[in-house]
Design a protein around this motif. Structure first.
Motif, PDB file in Angstrom:
ATOM      1  N   HIS A 240      -5.264   9.440  -8.247  1.00 23.85           N
ATOM      2  CA  HIS A 240      -4.323   8.322  -7.735  1.00 23.85           C
ATOM      3  C   HIS A 240      -3.918   7.036  -8.599  1.00 23.85           C
ATOM      4  O   HIS A 240      -2.667   7.150  -8.953  1.00 23.85           O
ATOM      5  N   GLU A 241      -4.786   6.758  -9.075  1.00 27.03           N
ATOM      6  CA  GLU A 241      -4.589   5.338  -9.738  1.00 27.03           C
ATOM      7  C   GLU A 241      -4.109   5.335 -11.129  1.00 27.03           C
ATOM      8  O   GLU A 241      -3.365   4.895 -11.957  1.00 27.03           O
ATOM      9  N   GLY A 242      -4.830   6.368 -11.740  1.00 25.21           N
ATOM     10  CA  GLY A 242      -4.483   6.651 -13.360  1.00 25.21           C
ATOM     11  C   GLY A 242      -2.958   7.257 -13.512  1.00 25.21           C
ATOM     12  O   GLY A 242      -2.169   6.554 -14.206  1.00 25.21           O
TER      13      GLY A 242
ATOM     14  N   MET B 290       1.013  -1.215   0.036  1.00 20.84           N
ATOM     15  CA  MET B 290      -0.017  -0.058  -0.044  1.00 20.84           C
ATOM     16  C   MET B 290       0.865   0.969  -0.060  1.00 20.84           C
ATOM     17  O   MET B 290       1.978   1.243   0.502  1.00 20.84           O
ATOM     18  N   GLU B 291       0.128   2.060  -0.302  1.00 22.27           N
ATOM     19  CA  GLU B 291       1.024   3.498  -0.571  1.00 22.27           C
ATOM     20  C   GLU B 291       1.516   4.329   0.667  1.00 22.27           C
ATOM     21  O   GLU B 291       0.954   5.654   0.561  1.00 22.27           O
ATOM     22  N   HIS B 292       1.391   3.935   1.669  1.00 25.68           N
ATOM     23  CA  HIS B 292       1.496   4.529   2.872  1.00 25.68           C
ATOM     24  C   HIS B 292       2.617   5.490   3.032  1.00 25.68           C
ATOM     25  O   HIS B 292       3.861   5.394   2.481  1.00 25.68           O
TER      26      HIS B 292
ATOM     27  N   ILE C 270       7.344  -0.176  -7.452  1.00 22.55           N
ATOM     28  CA  ILE C 270       7.387   0.833  -8.476  1.00 22.55           C
ATOM     29  C   ILE C 270       5.919   1.680  -8.111  1.00 22.55           C
ATOM     30  O   ILE C 270       5.745   2.609  -8.216  1.00 22.55           O
ATOM     31  N   HIS C 271       4.885   0.696  -8.244  1.00 21.18           N
ATOM     32  CA  HIS C 271       3.563   1.534  -8.259  1.00 21.18           C
ATOM     33  C   HIS C 271       3.410   2.065  -6.805  1.00 21.18           C
ATOM     34  O   HIS C 271       3.023   3.207  -7.043  1.00 21.18           O
ATOM     35  N   GLU C 272       3.425   1.352  -5.983  1.00 24.93           N
ATOM     36  CA  GLU C 272       3.165   2.041  -4.468  1.00 24.93           C
ATOM     37  C   GLU C 272       4.046   3.186  -4.263  1.00 24.93           C
ATOM     38  O   GLU C 272       3.552   4.279  -3.617  1.00 24.93           O
ATOM     39  N   ALA C 273       5.317   3.240  -4.845  1.00 24.34           N
ATOM     40  CA  ALA C 273       6.018   4.291  -4.397  1.00 24.34           C
ATOM     41  C   ALA C 273       5.975   5.363  -5.358  1.00 24.34           C
ATOM     42  O   ALA C 273       5.774   6.666  -5.182  1.00 24.34           O
ATOM     43  N   GLY C 274       5.082   4.980  -6.637  1.00 25.63           N
ATOM     44  CA  GLY C 274       4.641   6.068  -7.759  1.00 25.63           C
ATOM     45  C   GLY C 274       3.546   6.869  -6.792  1.00 25.63           C
ATOM     46  O   GLY C 274       3.478   8.099  -7.103  1.00 25.63           O
ATOM     47  N   HIS C 275       2.919   6.351  -6.044  1.00 26.52           N
ATOM     48  CA  HIS C 275       1.777   7.041  -5.383  1.00 26.52           C
ATOM     49  C   HIS C 275       2.261   8.214  -4.296  1.00 26.52           C
ATOM     50  O   HIS C 275       1.622   9.050  -4.068  1.00 26.52           O
ATOM     51  N   GLU C 276       3.500   8.275  -4.114  1.00 30.78           N
ATOM     52  CA  GLU C 276       4.063   9.228  -3.340  1.00 30.78           C
ATOM     53  C   GLU C 276       3.939  10.707  -3.851  1.00 30.78           C
ATOM     54  O   GLU C 276       3.814  11.703  -3.379  1.00 30.78           O
TER      55      GLU C 276
ATOM     56  N   MET D  64      -9.931   3.046 -13.870  1.00 28.63           N
ATOM     57  CA  MET D  64      -9.161   4.324 -13.463  1.00 28.63           C
ATOM     58  C   MET D  64      -7.839   3.890 -13.592  1.00 28.63           C
ATOM     59  O   MET D  64      -6.876   4.671 -13.674  1.00 28.63           O
ATOM     60  N   TYR D  65      -7.479   2.575 -13.256  1.00 29.82           N
ATOM     61  CA  TYR D  65      -5.815   2.314 -13.644  1.00 29.82           C
ATOM     62  C   TYR D  65      -5.517   2.227 -14.905  1.00 29.82           C
ATOM     63  O   TYR D  65      -4.805   3.184 -15.419  1.00 29.82           O
ATOM     64  N   TYR D  66      -6.120   1.230 -15.783  1.00 32.88           N
ATOM     65  CA  TYR D  66      -5.289   1.043 -17.001  1.00 32.88           C
ATOM     66  C   TYR D  66      -5.982   2.054 -18.070  1.00 32.88           C
ATOM     67  O   TYR D  66      -5.171   2.436 -18.977  1.00 32.88           O
TER      68      TYR D  66
HETATM   69 ZN   LIG Z   1      -2.394   2.052  -6.644  1.00 27.78          ZN
END
Ligand SMILES: [Zn+2]
Length: 560
Positions: free
Chosen positions: A372-374, A314-316, A349-355, A424-426
């Protein structure tokens, strides 16, 4: 229609709450029944959804300044207890304040300046009747004492709560996750995304012999009680706050970043240390790629951490959690089906991208969760672009299209804590990839992505603000493009006929005014601007067929 219903609910609720004698007594069943009759097509939302998902009158008048969450986690009993101090600035002089905490946790008492206050509860929303005059501009505090057995996560992180697990040495391995569900599933707070607290102290008394890793920097450890005090010096959203307890080992490194040295720290289970030292090399590669494309890591003051947890990840904020089983891809799978997805650990990569997109730029309302997700799904292709080149990135993001369902719009319903389609993701990333083509200049596009992170630094935003910024900085009115991909479930269909070098073309399945340019590939290449009407272009007579540049996310249909 649905938005109107929630406004009606909010209106009635406001009226009721102003009437203190009947405060919280009135049920909404009758009203919901009437609303249901006129609104039988709409998705059902409850009064609780409105209390959770809207900026209620009992939330709007105060601005969060500081939290001190101070709890003991008893892993043997799966029990937590403690308090949260909520400091706020008075914006408007009101006396009822909403705090959220989900059952089965219970508020024991609420105090202000040592005086106990009356609390009236409506489900998970608790309305505190303040005694002290709330003067505009003043900073006041309440303390909320609570305890109980918090909801256990059934399928973390999606169906979150507390994960009470054991490691392979039979030691407690405990973690929280609460996106969507809300942080009020484990601690009392103002559980709406629009208002981020400016800073926060998280004090967690962990079971003897185990560490607690939360967000921000470790300020001190009280060895006598085994209490860990973590301080977050930047604004943080509620669901980003987390507790992770385990038999952790630590290692770290320093990254020379855009804002100077950044300490990157890793906390993993003792037995996984050697594995992690090899596998976490993706973290530095991530930081290089994202600082280049998105701008400086947004939380230098709080450091960057990866923390192993007993669920996927998770992107905590500043303590990104990791549980991808030391595999490349998503649990060893490539979501794009192109092979490129196995070049990196998806969760790192993904969860850190959320930073950048979630923690730095945060949605105000869950309906805008694509922000967030797009963008973060898009960040995966940016990572590939940086390390493997543009074509790899294109292959990857285009490969993700097979996961798009086009079931409903990406933007959900506002004011009821409702997310839109999982597209929202892909689809979100493919819309952004398409816009990159429209901008037509990679340096300019990169400046826009970096600019977003500067313009909306540490802020909460709406889709409209993001749209407006991209349109303004690109110099292209993208409003119909956003409407098409975010507000409908329809993908533009590019229809064409070709005979003797005469190309006829149009769009179907599009919103009114949609005229997104397209690049067609033939021996010369050409940009055309289809709309709903048939148009004609003259190609050389020898052209047998055309191909639309694959980077534009449209459906192509040849009509004979
Ligand atoms: Zn995400």
């Amino acid at each position: 229609m649905e938005q109107m219903v929630s406004k009606v609910l909010l209106f009635f609720q406001t009226q009721f709450l102003d009437n203190k004698t009947r405060f919280m007594k009135i049920k909404f069943i009758t009203l919901l029944f009437i609303v249901g009759l006129v609104n039988s097509q709409a998705q059902e939302f409850t009064e609780q959804d409105t209390l959770r998902g809207s900026i209620t009158p009992e939330r709007v008048w105060w601005d969060l300044n500081y939290y001190h969450l101070n709890i003991e986690v008893n892993a043997d009993k799966k029990f937590i207890s403690g308090s949260n101090t909520i400091r706020y600035e008075v914006i408007d002089e009101k006396e009822i304040l909403q705090v959220d905490l989900q059952a089965p946790l219970e508020i024991e008492k609420v105090t202000q300046d040592g005086q106990e206050l009356e609390v009236k509860s409506n489900g998970n929303a608790h309305f505190v009747q303040l005694k002290k005059k709330q003067r505009k501009g003043a900073f006041n505090e309440i303390m909320v004492y609570y305890s109980g057995h918090p909801k256990e996560a059934e399928n973390a992180p999606w169906d979150g709560g507390f994960s009470w697990k054991k490691d392979s040495n039979d030691k407690h391995f405990v973690a929280t996750s609460c996106q969507g569900l809300g942080a009020s599933v484990w601690w009392p707070n103002k559980d709406h995304m629009y208002d981020e607290v400016d800073s926060m102290l998280i004090s967690v008394k962990a079971p003897k012999g185990l560490m607690n890793i939360s967000n921000g920097r470790l300020r001190k450890v009280d060895k006598k009680t085994n209490t860990y005090h973590w301080f977050v010096s930047n604004p943080i959203n509620n669901y980003g706050v987390n507790v992770n307890i385990g038999d952790y080992s630590h290692f770290g490194e320093e990254y020379e970043g855009e804002k100077g040295p950044l300490d990157m720290d890793y906390y993993v289970l003792r037995d996984d240390l050697e594995k992690a030292k090899v596998h976490f090399k993706d973290a530095i590669l991530m930081m290089e790629a994202f600082e280049h494309w998105f701008g400086p890591y947004p939380f230098y003051e709080d450091s960057f951490k990866l923390v192993q947890v007993p669920y996927l990840g998770m992107e905590h904020q500043s303590s990104v959690t990791y549980g991808n089983q030391w595999k490349k891809g998503y649990l060893g799978r490539d979501l794009s089906g192109t092979g490129w997805g196995l070049k990196f650990d998806f969760i790192i990569i993904h969860e850190a991208g959320h930073e950048w997109f979630a923690n730095n730029i945060t949605y105000k309302d869950a309906a805008d969760m694509w922000v967030h997700e797009g963008f973060t799904s898009y960040s995966e292709n940016v990572f590939l672009n940086y390390h493997y080149g543009k074509e790899a990135a294109e292959d990857y993001v285009i490969g993700l299209r097979k996961n798009i369902k086009n079931d409903k719009p990406i933007i959900g319903q506002y004011d009821v804590n409702s997310e839109g389609s999982g597209d929202m993701y892909y689809k979100g990333s493919n819309m952004l990839h398409t816009i990159r083509q429209l901008v037509g200049n990679d340096e300019k596009w990169r400046k826009i992505l970096r600019g977003l992170n500067k313009e909306f630094y540490h802020q909460t935003v709406t889709t409209k603000e993001i749209e407006g910024y991209i349109s303004e900085k690109s110099g292209i009115d993208l409003s119909t493009v956003f409407d098409q991909y975010l507000r409908t479930a329809d993908i533009p269909v590019f229809e064409y006929k070709l005979s003797d070098g005469v190309l006829k073309y149009r769009y179907t399945n599009v919103v009114s005014g949609f005229d997104m340019p397209l690049e067609i590939m033939n021996e010369v290449g050409q940009t055309i601007r289809p709309n709903k009407e048939w148009q004609t272009a003259q190609l050389t007579a020898s052209v047998q067929d055309i191909e639309v540049n694959r980077n534009y996310y449209v459906v192509t249909k040849k009509i004979d």
